[in-house]
Design an enzyme around this catalytic site. Structure first.
Site, mmCIF file in Angstrom:
data_model
loop_
_atom_site.group_PDB
_atom_site.id
_atom_site.type_symbol
_atom_site.label_atom_id
_atom_site.label_comp_id
_atom_site.label_asym_id
_atom_site.label_seq_id
_atom_site.Cartn_x
_atom_site.Cartn_y
_atom_site.Cartn_z
ATOM 1 N N GLU A 474 -50.425 21.870 2.764
ATOM 2 C CA GLU A 474 -51.056 22.747 3.744
ATOM 3 C C GLU A 474 -50.478 22.442 5.117
ATOM 4 O O GLU A 474 -50.297 21.281 5.488
ATOM 5 C CB GLU A 474 -52.582 22.545 3.777
ATOM 6 C CG GLU A 474 -53.229 23.383 4.876
ATOM 7 C CD GLU A 474 -54.753 23.360 4.885
ATOM 8 O OE1 GLU A 474 -55.365 22.614 4.100
ATOM 9 O OE2 GLU A 474 -55.326 24.125 5.704
ATOM 10 N N ASN A 533 -52.992 28.432 7.628
ATOM 11 C CA ASN A 533 -54.327 28.931 7.957
ATOM 12 C C ASN A 533 -54.213 30.238 8.730
ATOM 13 O O ASN A 533 -53.406 30.353 9.647
ATOM 14 C CB ASN A 533 -55.080 27.907 8.803
ATOM 15 C CG ASN A 533 -55.468 26.693 7.981
ATOM 16 O OD1 ASN A 533 -56.374 26.754 7.160
ATOM 17 N ND2 ASN A 533 -54.737 25.606 8.159
ATOM 18 N N GLU A 565 -54.487 30.887 3.839
ATOM 19 C CA GLU A 565 -55.858 30.389 3.723
ATOM 20 C C GLU A 565 -56.765 31.171 4.664
ATOM 21 O O GLU A 565 -56.518 31.233 5.863
ATOM 22 C CB GLU A 565 -55.922 28.899 4.080
ATOM 23 C CG GLU A 565 -55.134 28.046 3.120
ATOM 24 C CD GLU A 565 -55.523 26.571 3.168
ATOM 25 O OE1 GLU A 565 -56.413 26.202 3.965
ATOM 26 O OE2 GLU A 565 -54.920 25.792 2.401
ATOM 27 N N ASP A 595 -60.686 29.176 2.040
ATOM 28 C CA ASP A 595 -60.777 27.842 2.613
ATOM 29 C C ASP A 595 -62.234 27.456 2.820
ATOM 30 O O ASP A 595 -63.089 28.321 3.053
ATOM 31 C CB ASP A 595 -60.053 27.863 3.966
ATOM 32 C CG ASP A 595 -59.566 26.484 4.357
ATOM 33 O OD1 ASP A 595 -59.876 25.519 3.643
ATOM 34 O OD2 ASP A 595 -58.871 26.391 5.386
ATOM 35 N N GLU A 652 -60.947 19.846 -1.414
ATOM 36 C CA GLU A 652 -60.425 19.299 -0.157
ATOM 37 C C GLU A 652 -61.277 18.130 0.274
ATOM 38 O O GLU A 652 -62.473 18.098 -0.020
ATOM 39 C CB GLU A 652 -60.608 20.307 0.977
ATOM 40 C CG GLU A 652 -59.758 21.489 1.001
ATOM 41 C CD GLU A 652 -60.020 22.231 2.313
ATOM 42 O OE1 GLU A 652 -59.193 22.065 3.209
ATOM 43 O OE2 GLU A 652 -61.019 22.947 2.425
HETATM 44 P P1 C2E Z 1 -58.840 23.114 6.967
HETATM 45 O O1 C2E Z 1 -57.939 24.279 6.892
HETATM 46 O O2 C2E Z 1 -59.966 23.087 6.017
HETATM 47 O O3 C2E Z 1 -57.968 21.838 6.795
HETATM 48 C C1 C2E Z 1 -58.359 20.707 6.150
HETATM 49 C C2 C2E Z 1 -58.875 19.706 7.107
HETATM 50 O O4 C2E Z 1 -59.450 18.649 6.396
HETATM 51 C C3 C2E Z 1 -57.778 19.087 7.969
HETATM 52 O O5 C2E Z 1 -58.322 18.786 9.227
HETATM 53 C C4 C2E Z 1 -57.518 17.798 7.233
HETATM 54 O O6 C2E Z 1 -56.961 16.801 8.058
HETATM 55 C C5 C2E Z 1 -58.885 17.421 6.804
HETATM 56 N N1 C2E Z 1 -58.882 16.539 5.651
HETATM 57 C C6 C2E Z 1 -58.047 16.548 4.607
HETATM 58 N N2 C2E Z 1 -58.379 15.576 3.729
HETATM 59 C C7 C2E Z 1 -59.451 14.936 4.217
HETATM 60 C C8 C2E Z 1 -60.260 13.837 3.771
HETATM 61 O O7 C2E Z 1 -60.055 13.247 2.729
HETATM 62 N N3 C2E Z 1 -61.298 13.465 4.554
HETATM 63 C C9 C2E Z 1 -61.564 14.097 5.730
HETATM 64 N N4 C2E Z 1 -62.591 13.664 6.440
HETATM 65 N N5 C2E Z 1 -60.821 15.131 6.175
HETATM 66 C C10 C2E Z 1 -59.760 15.542 5.422
HETATM 67 P P2 C2E Z 1 -57.566 19.136 10.552
HETATM 68 O O8 C2E Z 1 -56.100 19.040 10.386
HETATM 69 O O9 C2E Z 1 -58.225 18.364 11.621
HETATM 70 O O10 C2E Z 1 -57.899 20.651 10.715
HETATM 71 C C11 C2E Z 1 -59.184 21.095 10.909
HETATM 72 C C12 C2E Z 1 -59.280 22.556 10.768
HETATM 73 O O11 C2E Z 1 -58.606 23.215 11.834
HETATM 74 C C13 C2E Z 1 -58.611 23.104 9.510
HETATM 75 O O12 C2E Z 1 -59.472 22.977 8.435
HETATM 76 C C14 C2E Z 1 -58.369 24.532 9.895
HETATM 77 O O13 C2E Z 1 -59.536 25.285 9.726
HETATM 78 C C15 C2E Z 1 -58.082 24.422 11.363
HETATM 79 N N6 C2E Z 1 -56.635 24.457 11.579
HETATM 80 C C16 C2E Z 1 -55.736 23.479 11.536
HETATM 81 N N7 C2E Z 1 -54.494 23.957 11.827
HETATM 82 C C17 C2E Z 1 -54.639 25.285 12.031
HETATM 83 C C18 C2E Z 1 -53.745 26.358 12.382
HETATM 84 O O14 C2E Z 1 -52.523 26.197 12.557
HETATM 85 N N8 C2E Z 1 -54.285 27.602 12.511
HETATM 86 C C19 C2E Z 1 -55.601 27.823 12.319
HETATM 87 N N9 C2E Z 1 -56.053 29.077 12.453
HETATM 88 N N10 C2E Z 1 -56.470 26.867 12.006
HETATM 89 C C20 C2E Z 1 -55.983 25.603 11.861
HETATM 90 MG MG MG Z 2 -57.108 25.277 5.579
HETATM 91 MG MG MG Z 3 -60.534 23.534 4.455
#
Ligand code: C2E
Ligand code: MG
Ligand code: MG
Length: 695
Positions: A474, A533, A565, A595, A652
């Site tokens: 991802e 995403n 997603e 997602d 996830e």
């Molecule tokens: P998401 O799309 O659900 O991405 C998964 C999030 O869960 C990611 O957080 C990831 O680091 C985190 N994660 C994965 N495995 C684990 C785990 O085992 N434990 C925990 N506690 N967390 C885990 P991240 O990277 O901080 O991103 C947060 C959210 O921000 C993403 O949720 C997504 O909704 C959004 N996001 C991130 N990058 C983009 C982007 O380029 N565009 C858009 N529109 N949204 C983004």
């Molecule tokens: Mg995602």
């Molecule tokens: Mg997610």
């Protein structure tokens, strides 16, 4: 209950008269006394179970007629037997008292046997319960009846020639017009009070307002101008409603909710200006409110003040469902109730739409009272809808700041609880200020960050439980800030969704992803599909499909490599549009992932309505995964549903071995989580894949 145990109140300013009646009522065990209307009202509020009142007419502070109006407007006391103590049967005032709801009269000198018989008769009458009429002036006044200093004027229209005359006024009303009660009474008796106090050029508009209230048959706010005895013109905001009791002659009860002095001193502006007040509610408009607050702060440099703003949650829905007339009436009542709350303590106004503001001395500010009056209003509107009002409060620290900036602070506090059903108020404070400043900095820096490539691509591998290998990844954004280091998306995505900058950022991230996929191909590395995403903001863009396709074309990629997603909240926003958008995307060959399924308002409808390819289950929201827990049962059920719909499941946020084994046994296909790998920059990702080859 035995009549002897019932509560009886004697209201008279003359001690001798009181003790005389008390002696007559010797056999009764609960006889109380009050020396004027104010005391009586306070007693009755504490003792609503009182069964009978003897009431003198002429009394200081609040006389018998005013007390009568107040009691009859309150459903609790509408049926309370009241014996008026009158000087003589010939007195003119008796007629007024009868119209206002007096039950009986006793004339001086009292005949004790008669008085006693009258009391016994009235105590034997069954007390009827009257229901509060939701949204009516009476419920409004009832909620405020402790505010004994109200200006009230009761008008009556002659059935013959339609002329208006004053049936009753409170001393406060007379005072607002610049007269003593006695002087005003003389004007009333001569039938010239309205003509004297309402300027000629305003009388027609006053008549029109009164006519409109009659026509609309609901409480309405209007304003009237009065020319005071000292020639100063005062604008009174009133709330008027016809009192529709049978035989009452249907008087119009006007409650003064706010007053504004017109600035005659400035530039000799003597014209009566309507622009100072809000047309709908009759209270101050935005400019007048700002002006009043500035004046209050300047005039009281040593007092502390609070400024608050509030609005009705999803007011638009009320307008849509019940119609704008009901919406307007709610605004009017809310304005009036607020105006009552701040009368004599500060200022209030309507800033626009459903947003109101108030400013009061900190010492006078009764938050609980304010919330209670809002709740009361909501309960008595008679809508099958609970009015949710959110208030933001800024205790004024920086007195020199613009009043609009102070409102902004109160608004910011309010914005932190928007949509929250359980939290109805929020204070603006230091941590909030810091959080807001931090947000502001993010917003200031975002454009530059995009231009300088500070948004970087991180990849988190997705691992197959069947093949024990990474099968995809991802794409997740990270902001490499020159001073603040790495900023996680949680801090900025929702801000960017709000200001729509997410459109730029998502495009940028998709491009970085495509470039990386193409680069892998150039370097003959094994292909690995990557999911990006797609914010719900972008999902509904009409040219989303063509944008994505031209991006793929630019890098010579197929849609199967770039997976999309989307979150279930998009479905909540607009199911129809999402169905259309997803059909177009799938037709173009994209695979759709849902997602964060389970993190919000999971909707099985979404699964039913939209053909989707992958279901991403959010583990962090499933909490404890004990084998027989309900969380485990739900998870098993959802996985089964997804399987039956032919969807691939990805869990996830998998952090523990226990979760992993549970998911394996539940038949989940893929996992993504820290247990396996964290999101990482491209070079680390490649290193990772080298040590853990992909399928
Ligand atoms: P998401 O799309 O659900 O991405 C998964 C999030 O869960 C990611 O957080 C990831 O680091 C985190 N994660 C994965 N495995 C684990 C785990 O085992 N434990 C925990 N506690 N967390 C885990 P991240 O990277 O901080 O991103 C947060 C959210 O921000 C993403 O949720 C997504 O909704 C959004 N996001 C991130 N990058 C983009 C982007 O380029 N565009 C858009 N529109 N949204 C983004
Ligand atoms: Mg995602
Ligand atoms: Mg997610």
């Amino acid at each position: 209950m035995d009549n002897k145990e019932k509560k009886i109140l004697i209201v008279d300013d003359d001690d001798t008269s009181r003790s005389l009646i008390r002696q007559t009522l010797n056999d009764y065990n609960h006889v109380y006394e009050a020396a004027d209307g104010v005391e009586a009202l306070a007693f009755l509020q504490r003792n609503p179970d009182t069964s009978l009142v003897f009431m003198d007419i002429l009394m200081p502070r609040m006389d018998g007629l005013e007390l009568l109006v107040r009691l009859r407007l309150s459903p609790k006391f509408r049926e309370l037997p009241i014996i008026m103590l009158s000087a003589s049967p010939e007195d003119d005032v008796n007629l007024k008292a009868t119209r206002l709801g007096a039950t009986r009269f006793a004339y001086k000198p009292y005949r004790m046997a008669l008085l006693l018989q009258m009391a016994e008769d009235l105590l034997n009458l069954p007390r009827k319960e009257t229901d509060i009429v939701p949204g009516s002036l009476e419920s409004f006044i009832f909620s405020r009846s402790q505010a004994i200093d109200s200006g009230i004027i009761v008008l009556e229209e002659s059935a013959e020639d339609g002329t208006l005359s004053t049936l009753y006024f409170t001393p406060t009303y007379a005072m607002l017009c610049g007269y003593t009660a006695r002087e005003y009474n003389a004007l009333v008796s001569a039938g010239s009070d309205l003509l004297t106090t309402i300027p000629n050029d305003n009388f027609d508009s006053f008549r029109m307002s009164v006519g409109m209230i009659a026509e609309e048959k609901m409480p309405m706010a209007f304003y009237m101008h009065v020319q005071r005895q000292d020639r100063q013109t005062l604008t009174l905001s009133c709330l008027g409603e016809y009192y529709m009791e049978k035989d009452s002659g249907h008087p119009l009860v006007c409650l003064i909710v706010d007053t504004q002095e017109l600035e005659t001193e400035r530039g000799g502006e003597s014209e009566l200006s309507h622009e100072r007040l809000d047309r709908l509610t009759g209270i101050s408009n935005r400019d007048t409110f700002f002006h009043s607050v500035r004046r209050i702060l300047d005039e009281h440099p040593d007092e502390k003040y609070v400024l608050g703003t509030f609005d009705i949650d999803r007011f638009k829905i009320i307008n849509d469902v019940y119609g704008t007339q009901v919406g307007d009436s709610i605004l009017v009542q809310l304005a009036a109730s607020t105006a009552r709350e701040v009368l004599g303590k500060g200022a209030c106004g309507r800033l626009g739409g459903d947003v109101f503001a108030f400013c009061m001395r900190e010492e006078d500010f009764d938050l609980e009272g304010l919330l209670q009056s809002q709740r009361f209003l909501s309960d008595n509107l008679g809508l099958a809808y609970n009015l949710v009002i959110h208030t933001g409060i800024y205790p004024i620290v920086d007195r020199e700041a613009d009043i609009s900036a102070m409102c902004d602070r109160a608004n910011l506090a309010r914005s932190t609880i928007k949509g929250n059903f359980n939290k109805r108020y929020a204070y603006y404070d230091e941590p909030m200020r810091e959080a807001i400043l931090a947000e502001q900095e993010i917003l200031n820096d975002m454009q530059k960050a995009l231009e300088t490539g500070a948004f970087v691509l991180y990849l988190q591998p997705i691992y197959s439980l069947n093949f024990e290998k990474p099968v995809s990844a991802e794409a997740l954004v990270r902001w490499k800030h020159p001073e603040k280091g790495i900023i996680e998306p949680g801090r900025f995505i929702s801000l960017f969704e709000h200001n729509r900058f997410i459109t730029n950022l998502d495009h940028y991230m998709w491009e970085l992803t495509c470039r990386y996929l193409a680069d892998r191909r150039e370097r003959d590395l094994a292909p690995i599909p990557i999911s990006v995403n797609v914010s719900r903001v972008n999902l509904f863009q009409p040219d989303l499909v063509s944008d994505l396709l031209s991006l793929l074309q630019k890098y010579d990629l197929t849609p199967s490599m770039l997976r999309l997603e989307i979150t279930e909240t998009a479905y909540m926003d607009d199911p129809e549009q999402l169905i259309t958008a997803s059909e177009k995307l799938r037709k173009a060959g994209f695979k759709l992932h849902v997602d964060d399924f389970g993190s919000g308002y999971s909707s099985l409808h979404m699964l039913k309505d939209i053909p989707l390819d992958v279901l991403k289950l959010d583990m962090r929201f499933l909490g404890d995964l004990e084998p027989s827990s309900s969380a485990a049962t739900v998870l098993l059920g959802v996985i089964r549903i997804a399987q039956n719909l032919g969807m691939v499941t990805v869990a996830e946020g998998v952090e523990t071995r226990f979760q992993l084994e549970f998911l394996r046994s539940a038949g989940c296909d893929n996992i993504q989580g820290f247990l396996f790998a964290k999101p990482m920059p491209i070079d680390e990702f490649e290193f990772f894949l080298d040590s853990c080859p992909i399928l």
